[in-house]
Design a protein around this motif. Structure first.
Motif, PDB file in Angstrom:
ATOM      1  N   ASP A 222       2.722 -23.153  16.556  1.00  0.00           N
ATOM      2  CA  ASP A 222       1.776 -22.554  17.492  1.00  0.00           C
ATOM      3  C   ASP A 222       1.404 -23.495  18.637  1.00  0.00           C
ATOM      4  N   ALA A 223       1.530 -22.970  19.864  1.00  0.00           N
ATOM      5  CA  ALA A 223       1.111 -23.693  21.068  1.00  0.00           C
ATOM      6  C   ALA A 223       0.859 -22.669  22.160  1.00  0.00           C
ATOM      7  N   ASP A 224      -0.057 -23.007  23.071  1.00  0.00           N
ATOM      8  CA  ASP A 224      -0.287 -22.142  24.218  1.00  0.00           C
ATOM      9  C   ASP A 224       0.152 -22.869  25.485  1.00  0.00           C
ATOM     10  N   GLU A 228      -2.499 -30.284  26.018  1.00  0.00           N
ATOM     11  CA  GLU A 228      -2.976 -30.784  24.731  1.00  0.00           C
ATOM     12  C   GLU A 228      -2.424 -29.959  23.574  1.00  0.00           C
ATOM     13  N   SER A 229      -2.202 -28.666  23.806  1.00  0.00           N
ATOM     14  CA  SER A 229      -1.633 -27.812  22.777  1.00  0.00           C
ATOM     15  C   SER A 229      -0.192 -28.222  22.473  1.00  0.00           C
ATOM     16  N   GLY A 230       0.573 -28.533  23.506  1.00  0.00           N
ATOM     17  CA  GLY A 230       1.942 -28.997  23.307  1.00  0.00           C
ATOM     18  C   GLY A 230       1.998 -30.323  22.577  1.00  0.00           C
ATOM     19  N   ILE A 253       6.824 -23.637  25.356  1.00  0.00           N
ATOM     20  CA  ILE A 253       6.422 -22.382  25.986  1.00  0.00           C
ATOM     21  C   ILE A 253       6.293 -22.515  27.498  1.00  0.00           C
ATOM     22  N   ASN A 254       5.890 -23.687  27.984  1.00  0.00           N
ATOM     23  CA  ASN A 254       5.831 -23.902  29.435  1.00  0.00           C
ATOM     24  C   ASN A 254       5.903 -25.395  29.724  1.00  0.00           C
ATOM     25  N   PHE A 259       5.027 -31.381  28.709  1.00  0.00           N
ATOM     26  CA  PHE A 259       4.514 -32.717  29.027  1.00  0.00           C
ATOM     27  C   PHE A 259       3.749 -33.291  27.832  1.00  0.00           C
ATOM     28  N   GLY A 260       2.976 -32.436  27.176  1.00  0.00           N
ATOM     29  CA  GLY A 260       2.271 -32.882  25.974  1.00  0.00           C
ATOM     30  C   GLY A 260       3.235 -33.281  24.879  1.00  0.00           C
ATOM     31  N   ALA A 261       4.316 -32.519  24.716  1.00  0.00           N
ATOM     32  CA  ALA A 261       5.320 -32.839  23.694  1.00  0.00           C
ATOM     33  C   ALA A 261       6.021 -34.154  24.000  1.00  0.00           C
ATOM     34  N   MET A 262       6.312 -34.394  25.265  1.00  0.00           N
ATOM     35  CA  MET A 262       6.969 -35.642  25.655  1.00  0.00           C
ATOM     36  C   MET A 262       6.061 -36.836  25.374  1.00  0.00           C
TER      37      MET A 262
END
Length: 338
Positions: A222-224, A228-230, A253-254, A259-262
């Protein structure tokens, strides 16, 4: 009582100065082609000499609407929304409308009713809503005649509104196809939240994985649409399984979630392919080099504006759903060696 010099000039004052009728001044201010050049210049000269400024609220009370169109973005933090809105603004202003911008959401990410009330008070001619919203009803109530178009997202029940959006399922399937071509199998999708857009991107991801015989790897964390969600979703995706089961690619998702995941991957010292969706300008910076889907934001904005103008002018019948073709932009974030 204030002296005449302190009083704000009215349309009637301009009419008297120019020696024309009040209705003719209104036509000039709306840039109507029905006014001769000679009388137009007389009115414009009087406007300049008197320092006249059009009062949108007053005009809305005197006419059916103010000639104003509201453009509402669902997320002030996402540059993608402004790419769409700016493209729409150009079309709407060229059509002679005044465009007012605001945000859809207030604290807690609910619909800001005070903004909608302000547009209702101005009797705006129409609303263009950019991004995903939970329901169309509050926006329809803000506009007499229901001239509302949703661009780039829309309410959950998309068959009951005019919508212009990217083909989200196709765009996400392009991402999966690309990652598989790079040798990835264990591809996790960070998304699923965010209404109909999130669901369609999950559908595109799942369908592409199944088509390539990778159903056993399908996993949605789950992420939006927020950075911060990523970040949180990537931590979960990378940390909840043993190293040999850890995903080698994260399809986000976008771009903001990417960027958060990276950031999460950098903190863990993990090399992992990451992709986004929206192709915002920041992702093209060499240090990030984010592979992403370009939803063709300009076309979404332009088509949304034209669709809204058709609604305002009473053209067409039935709700329309324009699907805009996305394309993949490949950069270094997805080209990591396995």
């Amino acid at each position: 009582m204030a002296p005449p010099s302190a009083r704000r000039p009215t349309i009637m004052d301009v009419a008297e100065r120019a020696g024309v009728s009040k209705s003719l001044v209104s036509l000039v201010l709306r840039d109507s082609p029905r006014v001769s050049d000679e009388r137009r210049q007389r009115v414009l000269k009087a406007v300049e000499e008197m320092g006249f400024e059009l009062n949108l609220a007053a005009r809305s009370l005197a006419t059916r609407d103010s000639g104003t169109i509201g453009v509402l973005v669902s997320d002030m933090h996402n540059p993608w929304a402004f790419d769409v809105a700016d493209a729409a603004r150009t079309v709407l202003e060229e059509a002679g409308h005044t465009v007012l911008f605001s945000a859809v959401t207030a604290a807690g990410r609910g619909v800001d009713q005070s903004i909608l009330q302000a547009f209702r008070d101005l009797r705006v001619a129409g609303l263009l809503v950019v991004g995903t919203v939970p329901d169309k009803a509050p926006f329809n109530r803000a506009v007499s005649g229901g001239a509302v178009v949703f661009a780039g997202g829309g309410p959950d029940y998309i068959d009951t509104a005019d919508i212009v959006r990217s083909d989200d399922a196709l765009g996400m399937s392009m991402v999966v196809e690309h990652l598989i071509a790079q040798g990835h199998e264990n591809i996790v999708h960070l998304g699923g939240l965010g209404g109909s857009v999130g669901r369609e991107r999950v559908d595109g991801y799942s369908a592409a994985m199944e088509e390539h015989g990778l159903a056993r790897y399908i996993r949605v964390v789950d992420a939006d649409f927020f950075q911060e969600s990523g970040y949180v979703a990537a931590q979960r995706a990378m940390g909840s399984r043993s190293e040999h089961q850890r995903p080698t690619a994260l399809a986000c998702i976008n771009d903001l979630a990417a960027f958060g995941a990276m950031t999460a991957a950098d903190e863990r010292g993990v090399e992992i392919a990451v992709t986004g969706y929206d192709n915002i300008a920041l992702g093209a910076m060499p240090r990030l080099g984010l592979t992403t889907v370009d939803p063709d934001s300009s076309t979404i904005g332009v088509t949304g504006a034209k669709t809204l103008l058709e609604r305002i002018h009473g053209e067409g019948s039935g709700f329309v759903h324009h699907s805009v073709m996305p394309h993949l932009v490949v950069r270094k974030s997805s080209l990591l060696g396995l």
